[in-house]
Design a protein around this motif. Structure first.
Motif, mmCIF file in Angstrom:
data_model
loop_
_atom_site.group_PDB
_atom_site.id
_atom_site.type_symbol
_atom_site.label_atom_id
_atom_site.label_comp_id
_atom_site.label_asym_id
_atom_site.label_seq_id
_atom_site.Cartn_x
_atom_site.Cartn_y
_atom_site.Cartn_z
ATOM 1 N N LYS A 3 -2.629 0.952 5.687
ATOM 2 C CA LYS A 3 -2.975 2.465 5.985
ATOM 3 C C LYS A 3 -3.942 2.939 4.530
ATOM 4 O O LYS A 3 -3.924 4.127 4.261
ATOM 5 C CB LYS A 3 -1.809 3.247 5.983
ATOM 6 C CG LYS A 3 -0.833 3.227 7.336
ATOM 7 C CD LYS A 3 -1.709 3.416 8.535
ATOM 8 C CE LYS A 3 -0.794 3.511 9.814
ATOM 9 N NZ LYS A 3 -1.668 3.354 11.091
ATOM 10 N N GLY A 4 -4.180 1.792 3.925
ATOM 11 C CA GLY A 4 -4.860 2.080 2.582
ATOM 12 C C GLY A 4 -5.680 0.917 2.184
ATOM 13 O O GLY A 4 -5.500 -0.217 2.602
ATOM 14 N N VAL A 5 -5.816 0.924 0.824
ATOM 15 C CA VAL A 5 -6.710 -0.093 -0.162
ATOM 16 C C VAL A 5 -5.700 -0.589 -0.843
ATOM 17 O O VAL A 5 -5.310 0.178 -2.042
ATOM 18 C CB VAL A 5 -7.938 0.333 -0.588
ATOM 19 C CG1 VAL A 5 -8.699 -0.770 -1.267
ATOM 20 C CG2 VAL A 5 -8.832 0.835 0.443
ATOM 21 N N PRO A 6 -5.031 -1.940 -1.036
ATOM 22 C CA PRO A 6 -4.313 -2.345 -2.027
ATOM 23 C C PRO A 6 -4.866 -2.224 -3.282
ATOM 24 O O PRO A 6 -6.124 -2.668 -3.506
ATOM 25 C CB PRO A 6 -3.950 -3.874 -1.515
ATOM 26 C CG PRO A 6 -4.248 -3.886 -0.147
ATOM 27 C CD PRO A 6 -5.273 -2.784 0.319
ATOM 28 N N GLY A 7 -4.079 -1.790 -4.235
ATOM 29 C CA GLY A 7 -4.667 -1.445 -5.882
ATOM 30 C C GLY A 7 -5.486 -0.337 -5.981
ATOM 31 O O GLY A 7 -5.893 -0.168 -7.253
ATOM 32 N N LYS A 8 -6.017 0.394 -4.942
ATOM 33 C CA LYS A 8 -7.009 1.494 -5.168
ATOM 34 C C LYS A 8 -6.138 2.553 -6.166
ATOM 35 O O LYS A 8 -6.887 3.122 -7.022
ATOM 36 C CB LYS A 8 -7.444 1.955 -3.979
ATOM 37 C CG LYS A 8 -8.324 3.222 -3.847
ATOM 38 C CD LYS A 8 -8.834 3.653 -2.589
ATOM 39 C CE LYS A 8 -9.642 4.835 -2.766
ATOM 40 N NZ LYS A 8 -8.860 6.268 -2.902
ATOM 41 N N PRO A 14 5.592 0.147 -4.391
ATOM 42 C CA PRO A 14 5.070 1.025 -5.332
ATOM 43 C C PRO A 14 5.821 2.406 -4.972
ATOM 44 O O PRO A 14 6.246 2.988 -6.193
ATOM 45 C CB PRO A 14 3.786 1.305 -4.957
ATOM 46 C CG PRO A 14 3.375 0.764 -3.591
ATOM 47 C CD PRO A 14 4.265 -0.316 -3.358
ATOM 48 N N LYS A 15 6.060 2.803 -3.996
ATOM 49 C CA LYS A 15 7.042 4.014 -3.671
ATOM 50 C C LYS A 15 8.262 4.045 -4.606
ATOM 51 O O LYS A 15 8.816 5.127 -5.009
ATOM 52 C CB LYS A 15 7.206 4.420 -2.225
ATOM 53 C CG LYS A 15 7.659 5.859 -1.776
ATOM 54 C CD LYS A 15 7.969 6.188 -0.510
ATOM 55 C CE LYS A 15 6.528 6.448 0.067
ATOM 56 N NZ LYS A 15 6.568 7.191 1.508
ATOM 57 N N VAL A 18 0.990 -1.302 -0.056
ATOM 58 C CA VAL A 18 -0.305 -0.121 -0.292
ATOM 59 C C VAL A 18 0.919 1.242 -0.085
ATOM 60 O O VAL A 18 1.894 1.458 0.649
ATOM 61 C CB VAL A 18 -0.614 -0.007 1.157
ATOM 62 C CG1 VAL A 18 -1.598 1.363 1.335
ATOM 63 C CG2 VAL A 18 -2.067 -1.255 1.085
ATOM 64 N N LEU A 19 0.472 2.105 -0.722
ATOM 65 C CA LEU A 19 1.225 3.350 -1.031
ATOM 66 C C LEU A 19 0.490 4.386 -0.087
ATOM 67 O O LEU A 19 -0.792 5.142 -0.576
ATOM 68 C CB LEU A 19 1.551 3.869 -2.359
ATOM 69 C CG LEU A 19 2.212 5.221 -2.467
ATOM 70 C CD1 LEU A 19 3.389 5.408 -1.547
ATOM 71 C CD2 LEU A 19 2.531 5.832 -3.895
ATOM 72 N N SER A 43 -2.166 7.830 -4.063
ATOM 73 C CA SER A 43 -1.954 6.976 -2.982
ATOM 74 C C SER A 43 -3.034 5.764 -2.996
ATOM 75 O O SER A 43 -4.041 5.979 -3.625
ATOM 76 C CB SER A 43 -1.861 7.790 -1.808
ATOM 77 O OG SER A 43 -3.309 8.235 -1.291
ATOM 78 N N ASP A 44 -3.035 5.122 -1.970
ATOM 79 C CA ASP A 44 -3.917 4.113 -1.928
ATOM 80 C C ASP A 44 -4.862 4.562 -0.685
ATOM 81 O O ASP A 44 -5.642 3.706 -0.248
ATOM 82 C CB ASP A 44 -3.096 2.817 -1.519
ATOM 83 C CG ASP A 44 -2.655 1.970 -2.765
ATOM 84 O OD1 ASP A 44 -3.230 2.306 -3.760
ATOM 85 O OD2 ASP A 44 -1.429 1.428 -2.713
#
Length: 367
Positions: free
Chosen positions: A78-83, A351-352, A7-8, A61-62
């Motif tokens: 801290k986010g949603v994978p792939g979003k 991803p970052k 997750v980014l 970001s995700d």
């Protein structure tokens, strides 16, 4: 691959060369390039902009926001994978289709990575341009309470929840706090009428009254194009938000363009066609996440009542959502993006670092 690493979540700390403060929104962060780097990229890549146009790197970001709060999951997710990749892929798909069909350009000049846009500076029109084909959500809640006028539009009696409207309704609201406009309260995101915009077009950043007509045409054309393409996939395009702005082309001409994102699961409601025909609404957009939150917490009024923002912020801060909730919304974003684009959304291990590598190697933009 751990979910948390894929997750980014934080996207305002990349070592991108900039001499300005990084602007970070709910989902995207914007890095304004130096004048020298902007000029170098324009010359090198032949972008159709003026040679001194300011350019920016926009990194998605995700993170997931709903009810004006950022939410997180268990296990440090801290986010949603792939979003993020899904949102950009869907926007890229529609922006290309708009251009191919002669509608209007966008602010995007280049897409070096699934998380990254290179954009030119645009002067935003200060309107959240919302188009609706069905009565649902906040409009239905207001209608149910007896309201019949929305943004200067009269609605007939006898409508039912989730019913298709006879026409696409344009129900704009303010983008940011606008001051000194008669009949328009000085708060963010208040409904406005067509008359409010026409009478005060300069306050909304329109260059002339003809462009008020043009934005409505572009809004309906964009809506119809997406709606038709989704219908072929047996998906229902319910409502959406567009944003518009002005840029200058290489010859110095002002152009009204689409900006931000279009037709995404974040900015639109998309319903599954087969289920809808059977009387059931299945959301293929962030609306499903919002509904889950309303059902998840015992007092949904905290999420709906703007006077309870401190409680709402505490709710989002102090409650890690179950991993299965995060993965359900991940599947929603990835599945609808793959359906729309016909391409696979690939999750990255880091991803970052990928973004940093691309911007370093291809654009020499990393410190």
């Amino acid at each position: 691959m751990s979910l948390a690493n894929s997750v980014l979540a934080v996207n305002n700390d990349l070592p991108i060369i900039t001499d300005q403060k990084v602007h970070s929104g709910k989902v995207r962060s914007v890095y304004w390039l130096t004048a020298a780097d902007s000029k170098r990229l324009i010359e090198k890549n032949g972008y159709n902009v003026q040679s001194d146009a300011p350019l920016a790197i926009m990194v998605i970001s995700d993170r997931i926001s709903a009810f004006d709060c950022i939410w997180h999951g268990e296990g440090g997710i801290k986010g949603v994978p792939g979003k993020g990749a899904a949102l950009n892929a869907v926007s890229n798909h529609w922006f290309k289709m708009f251009k191919d069909n002669g509608l209007a350009d966008s602010h995007i000049l280049d897409i070096p990575h699934p998380f990254v846009w290179i954009v030119q500076k645009a002067k935003p029109v200060m309107i959240e341009a919302i188009a609706r084909q069905y009565i649902t959500g906040s409009m239905w809640r207001s209608y149910e309470k007896g309201e019949r006028e929305f943004c200067g539009i009269q609605l007939p009696e006898g409508l039912t929840k989730d019913q298709k409207l006879n026409d696409i309704l344009i129900t704009p609201s303010t983008k940011g706090i606008l001051k000194g406009i008669p009949n328009v309260p000085e708060v963010d995101d208040v409904n406005i009428s067509r008359q409010d915009i026409s009478n005060n077009f300069k306050a909304f950043n329109f260059l002339n009254t003809a462009d008020v007509d043009k934005y409505e045409v572009l809004l309906k054309q964009g809506f119809n194009l997406i709606s038709g393409a989704l219908a072929e996939l047996d998906q229902v395009f319910v409502d959406t938000k567009f944003e518009f702005g002005y840029v200058k082309d290489a010859a110095g001409n002002d152009k009204l363009i689409y900006m931000d994102e279009v037709g995404t699961p974040d900015s639109s409601r998309i319903w599954d066609g087969p289920n809808f025909r059977n009387g059931k609404v299945v959301e293929n957009s962030k609306e499903g996440f919002r509904q889950m939150l309303l059902n998840h917490f015992p007092d949904p009024d905290i999420l709906l009542n703007k006077n309870r923002m401190p409680e709402r912020e505490a709710l989002a801060r102090d409650n890690a959502l179950p991993e299965e909730v995060i993965m359900d919304i991940s599947s929603t974003y990835i599945n609808i993006a793959e359906k729309i684009t016909g391409s696979k959304i690939v999750l990255s291990d880091n991803p970052k670092q990928e973004v940093i590598d691309v911007l370093a190697e291809r654009f020499q933009l990393i410190k």
